[in-house]
Design a protein around this motif. Structure first.
Motif, PDB file in Angstrom:
ATOM      1  N   CYS A 144       0.847  -1.187   0.000  1.00  0.00           N
ATOM      2  CA  CYS A 144       0.000   0.000   0.000  1.00  0.00           C
ATOM      3  C   CYS A 144       0.889   1.246   0.000  1.00  0.00           C
ATOM      4  CB  CYS A 144      -0.895  -0.010   1.238  1.00  0.00           C
ATOM      5  SG  CYS A 144      -1.793   1.523   1.515  1.00  0.00           S
ATOM      6  N   PRO A 145       0.587   2.249  -0.832  1.00  0.00           N
ATOM      7  CA  PRO A 145       1.435   3.441  -0.867  1.00  0.00           C
ATOM      8  C   PRO A 145       1.284   4.339   0.358  1.00  0.00           C
ATOM      9  CG  PRO A 145      -0.380   3.653  -2.432  1.00  0.00           C
ATOM     10  CD  PRO A 145      -0.440   2.265  -1.868  1.00  0.00           C
ATOM     11  N   ARG A 146       0.249   4.137   1.183  1.00  0.00           N
ATOM     12  CA  ARG A 146       0.081   4.974   2.379  1.00  0.00           C
ATOM     13  C   ARG A 146       0.763   4.350   3.591  1.00  0.00           C
ATOM     14  NH1 ARG A 146      -5.660   7.179   4.433  1.00  0.00           N
ATOM     15  NH2 ARG A 146      -6.118   4.973   4.732  1.00  0.00           N
ATOM     16  N   CYS A 147       0.427   3.103   3.909  1.00  0.00           N
ATOM     17  CA  CYS A 147       0.983   2.496   5.132  1.00  0.00           C
ATOM     18  C   CYS A 147       2.210   1.632   4.857  1.00  0.00           C
ATOM     19  CB  CYS A 147      -0.088   1.679   5.843  1.00  0.00           C
ATOM     20  SG  CYS A 147      -0.598   0.173   4.980  1.00  0.00           S
ATOM     21  N   GLY A 148       2.372   1.140   3.635  1.00  0.00           N
ATOM     22  CA  GLY A 148       3.527   0.310   3.292  1.00  0.00           C
ATOM     23  C   GLY A 148       3.430  -1.122   3.775  1.00  0.00           C
ATOM     24  N   ARG A 149       2.278  -1.508   4.381  1.00  0.00           N
ATOM     25  CA  ARG A 149       2.139  -2.866   4.909  1.00  0.00           C
ATOM     26  C   ARG A 149       1.056  -3.670   4.197  1.00  0.00           C
ATOM     27  NH1 ARG A 149       1.794  -0.050  10.171  1.00  0.00           N
ATOM     28  NH2 ARG A 149      -0.373  -0.556   9.882  1.00  0.00           N
ATOM     29  N   GLY A 150      -0.002  -3.032   3.762  1.00  0.00           N
ATOM     30  CA  GLY A 150      -1.118  -3.741   3.137  1.00  0.00           C
ATOM     31  C   GLY A 150      -0.793  -4.165   1.717  1.00  0.00           C
ATOM     32  N   HIS A 151      -1.656  -4.990   1.160  1.00  0.00           N
ATOM     33  CA  HIS A 151      -1.471  -5.493  -0.200  1.00  0.00           C
ATOM     34  C   HIS A 151      -2.087  -4.530  -1.208  1.00  0.00           C
ATOM     35  CE1 HIS A 151      -1.183  -9.151   2.285  1.00  0.00           C
ATOM     36  NE2 HIS A 151      -0.201  -9.410   1.449  1.00  0.00           N
ATOM     37  N   GLY A 169      -4.584 -10.655  -6.769  1.00  0.00           N
ATOM     38  CA  GLY A 169      -4.207 -11.415  -7.956  1.00  0.00           C
ATOM     39  C   GLY A 169      -2.886 -10.894  -8.492  1.00  0.00           C
ATOM     40  N   PHE A 170      -2.610 -11.205  -9.762  1.00  0.00           N
ATOM     41  CA  PHE A 170      -1.314 -10.822 -10.326  1.00  0.00           C
ATOM     42  C   PHE A 170      -1.268  -9.348 -10.714  1.00  0.00           C
ATOM     43  CE2 PHE A 170       1.741 -10.578 -13.928  1.00  0.00           C
ATOM     44  CZ  PHE A 170       2.878 -10.804 -13.190  1.00  0.00           C
ATOM     45  N   LEU A 171      -2.277  -8.860 -11.452  1.00  0.00           N
ATOM     46  CA  LEU A 171      -2.261  -7.468 -11.892  1.00  0.00           C
ATOM     47  C   LEU A 171      -3.503  -6.668 -11.499  1.00  0.00           C
ATOM     48  CD1 LEU A 171      -0.727  -7.685 -15.472  1.00  0.00           C
ATOM     49  CD2 LEU A 171       0.295  -6.702 -13.435  1.00  0.00           C
ATOM     50  N   ASN A 172      -4.466  -7.290 -10.844  1.00  0.00           N
ATOM     51  CA  ASN A 172      -5.674  -6.572 -10.445  1.00  0.00           C
ATOM     52  C   ASN A 172      -5.409  -5.794  -9.160  1.00  0.00           C
ATOM     53  OD1 ASN A 172      -7.148  -7.624 -12.564  1.00  0.00           O
ATOM     54  ND2 ASN A 172      -7.836  -9.381 -11.365  1.00  0.00           N
ATOM     55  N   ILE A 173      -5.704  -4.507  -9.201  1.00  0.00           N
ATOM     56  CA  ILE A 173      -5.529  -3.676  -8.004  1.00  0.00           C
ATOM     57  C   ILE A 173      -6.666  -3.979  -7.041  1.00  0.00           C
ATOM     58  CG2 ILE A 173      -5.472  -1.319  -7.144  1.00  0.00           C
ATOM     59  CD1 ILE A 173      -4.209  -0.506  -9.776  1.00  0.00           C
ATOM     60  N   ALA A 174      -6.337  -4.166  -5.783  1.00  0.00           N
ATOM     61  CA  ALA A 174      -7.338  -4.444  -4.755  1.00  0.00           C
ATOM     62  C   ALA A 174      -8.245  -3.221  -4.595  1.00  0.00           C
ATOM     63  CB  ALA A 174      -6.647  -4.764  -3.432  1.00  0.00           C
ATOM     64  N   PRO A 175      -9.476  -3.416  -4.127  1.00  0.00           N
ATOM     65  CA  PRO A 175     -10.365  -2.264  -3.941  1.00  0.00           C
ATOM     66  C   PRO A 175      -9.875  -1.316  -2.846  1.00  0.00           C
ATOM     67  CG  PRO A 175     -11.511  -4.325  -3.430  1.00  0.00           C
ATOM     68  CD  PRO A 175     -10.142  -4.684  -3.890  1.00  0.00           C
ATOM     69  N   ARG A 176      -9.250  -1.876  -1.799  1.00  0.00           N
ATOM     70  CA  ARG A 176      -8.737  -1.043  -0.706  1.00  0.00           C
ATOM     71  C   ARG A 176      -7.638  -1.802   0.025  1.00  0.00           C
ATOM     72  NH1 ARG A 176     -12.163   1.599   1.809  1.00  0.00           N
ATOM     73  NH2 ARG A 176     -13.809   1.388   0.324  1.00  0.00           N
ATOM     74  N   ASP A 184      -8.632   3.617   0.013  1.00  0.00           N
ATOM     75  CA  ASP A 184      -9.415   3.270  -1.177  1.00  0.00           C
ATOM     76  C   ASP A 184      -8.529   3.472  -2.402  1.00  0.00           C
ATOM     77  OD1 ASP A 184     -11.397   2.723  -2.992  1.00  0.00           O
ATOM     78  OD2 ASP A 184     -12.409   4.654  -2.741  1.00  0.00           O
ATOM     79  N   PHE A 185      -8.334   2.417  -3.183  1.00  0.00           N
ATOM     80  CA  PHE A 185      -7.472   2.485  -4.360  1.00  0.00           C
ATOM     81  C   PHE A 185      -8.210   2.911  -5.618  1.00  0.00           C
ATOM     82  CE2 PHE A 185      -4.893  -0.984  -2.119  1.00  0.00           C
ATOM     83  CZ  PHE A 185      -4.016  -0.068  -1.573  1.00  0.00           C
ATOM     84  N   SER A 186      -9.407   3.464  -5.490  1.00  0.00           N
ATOM     85  CA  SER A 186     -10.148   3.861  -6.686  1.00  0.00           C
ATOM     86  C   SER A 186      -9.485   5.039  -7.396  1.00  0.00           C
ATOM     87  CB  SER A 186     -11.590   4.217  -6.328  1.00  0.00           C
ATOM     88  OG  SER A 186     -11.614   5.329  -5.458  1.00  0.00           O
ATOM     89  N   PHE A 187      -8.566   5.750  -6.730  1.00  0.00           N
ATOM     90  CA  PHE A 187      -7.844   6.848  -7.369  1.00  0.00           C
ATOM     91  C   PHE A 187      -6.834   6.322  -8.390  1.00  0.00           C
ATOM     92  CE2 PHE A 187      -5.041   5.545  -3.971  1.00  0.00           C
ATOM     93  CZ  PHE A 187      -3.798   5.608  -4.562  1.00  0.00           C
ATOM     94  N   ALA A 188      -6.442   5.074  -8.264  1.00  0.00           N
ATOM     95  CA  ALA A 188      -5.355   4.517  -9.056  1.00  0.00           C
ATOM     96  C   ALA A 188      -5.811   4.152 -10.456  1.00  0.00           C
ATOM     97  CB  ALA A 188      -4.785   3.283  -8.354  1.00  0.00           C
ATOM     98  N   ASP A 189      -5.205   4.780 -11.441  1.00  0.00           N
ATOM     99  CA  ASP A 189      -5.480   4.456 -12.832  1.00  0.00           C
ATOM    100  C   ASP A 189      -4.187   4.587 -13.628  1.00  0.00           C
ATOM    101  OD1 ASP A 189      -6.646   3.889 -15.240  1.00  0.00           O
ATOM    102  OD2 ASP A 189      -7.390   5.922 -15.557  1.00  0.00           O
ATOM    103  N   PRO A 190      -3.350   3.542 -13.608  1.00  0.00           N
ATOM    104  CA  PRO A 190      -2.101   3.640 -14.346  1.00  0.00           C
ATOM    105  C   PRO A 190      -2.271   3.511 -15.855  1.00  0.00           C
ATOM    106  CG  PRO A 190      -2.242   1.538 -13.251  1.00  0.00           C
ATOM    107  CD  PRO A 190      -3.442   2.329 -12.829  1.00  0.00           C
ATOM    108  N   ALA A 191      -3.468   3.110 -16.316  1.00  0.00           N
ATOM    109  CA  ALA A 191      -3.786   2.990 -17.745  1.00  0.00           C
ATOM    110  C   ALA A 191      -2.743   2.121 -18.462  1.00  0.00           C
ATOM    111  CB  ALA A 191      -3.937   4.355 -18.361  1.00  0.00           C
ATOM    112  N   ASP A 192      -2.163   2.634 -19.533  1.00  0.00           N
ATOM    113  CA  ASP A 192      -1.194   1.864 -20.324  1.00  0.00           C
ATOM    114  C   ASP A 192       0.240   2.134 -19.918  1.00  0.00           C
ATOM    115  OD1 ASP A 192      -3.226   0.747 -21.789  1.00  0.00           O
ATOM    116  OD2 ASP A 192      -3.159   2.262 -23.360  1.00  0.00           O
ATOM    117  N   VAL A 243       1.063   3.449  -9.468  1.00  0.00           N
ATOM    118  CA  VAL A 243      -0.003   3.701  -8.483  1.00  0.00           C
ATOM    119  C   VAL A 243       0.571   4.429  -7.271  1.00  0.00           C
ATOM    120  CG1 VAL A 243      -1.582   2.577  -6.863  1.00  0.00           C
ATOM    121  CG2 VAL A 243      -1.482   1.817  -9.236  1.00  0.00           C
ATOM    122  N   ALA A 244       1.723   3.995  -6.794  1.00  0.00           N
ATOM    123  CA  ALA A 244       2.351   4.655  -5.641  1.00  0.00           C
ATOM    124  C   ALA A 244       2.740   6.086  -5.984  1.00  0.00           C
ATOM    125  CB  ALA A 244       3.576   3.862  -5.185  1.00  0.00           C
ATOM    126  N   SER A 245       3.216   6.318  -7.182  1.00  0.00           N
ATOM    127  CA  SER A 245       3.568   7.676  -7.599  1.00  0.00           C
ATOM    128  C   SER A 245       2.331   8.564  -7.680  1.00  0.00           C
ATOM    129  CB  SER A 245       4.278   7.658  -8.951  1.00  0.00           C
ATOM    130  OG  SER A 245       5.514   7.020  -8.840  1.00  0.00           O
TER     131      SER A 245
END
Length: 143
Positions: A24-31, A35-42, A49-57, A113-115
């Protein structure tokens, strides 16, 4: 047990370190991934909440520029230097291309996503034109 997710101050995380751990980019401990490339919901630790994350292509572009070009160059070099039979390309070149193009995707996606989180990136907005200030009336006797 009280939930203190919103009141907790978190240490800033380095995007590359977070990406290497898929954390997790906030706490550094969570996943970060489910899966392999699916971003978790939170985040399962801090609840971000990872809904802000949209790395696109972006991850595909970085993988293509860093690993796909050398992997394909390996196949071309093999072909031009040794002229091997086609089955050897299936045994050597195809796995090299697939492995070098698939494995780094997770790292690059986590890094982007972290950036986005660290730099508070968001969609661009059009700037609305600002109305000019009202013109001052001419002073008497001035022309």
């Amino acid at each position: 047990m009280t939930d203190t997710r919103d009141e907790t101050r978190y240490e800033p995380q380095a995007p590359l370190a977070v990406a290497a751990r898929s954390a997790c980019p906030r706490c550094g401990r969570g996943h970060l991934f489910k899966g392999f490339l699916n971003i978790a919901p939170r985040c399962d630790v801090c609840g971000l909440d990872f809904s802000f994350a949209d790395p696109a292509d972006g991850p595909a572009f970085f993988v293509m520029m860093t690993t796909a070009v050398p992997a394909v160059a390996f196949g071309l070099w093999l072909e031009l230097t040794y002229d091997p039979p086609l089955w050897l390309h299936f045994v050597l070149t195809l796995p090299v291309v697939l492995i070098t193009c698939t494995l780094p995707l997770r790292f690059f996606k986590g890094w982007l996503v972290a950036s986005q989180y660290v730099h508070k990136a968001e969609e661009g907005r059009l700037a609305r034109p600002v109305a000019p200030p009202p013109a001052e009336p001419d002073a008497p006797g001035r022309r």
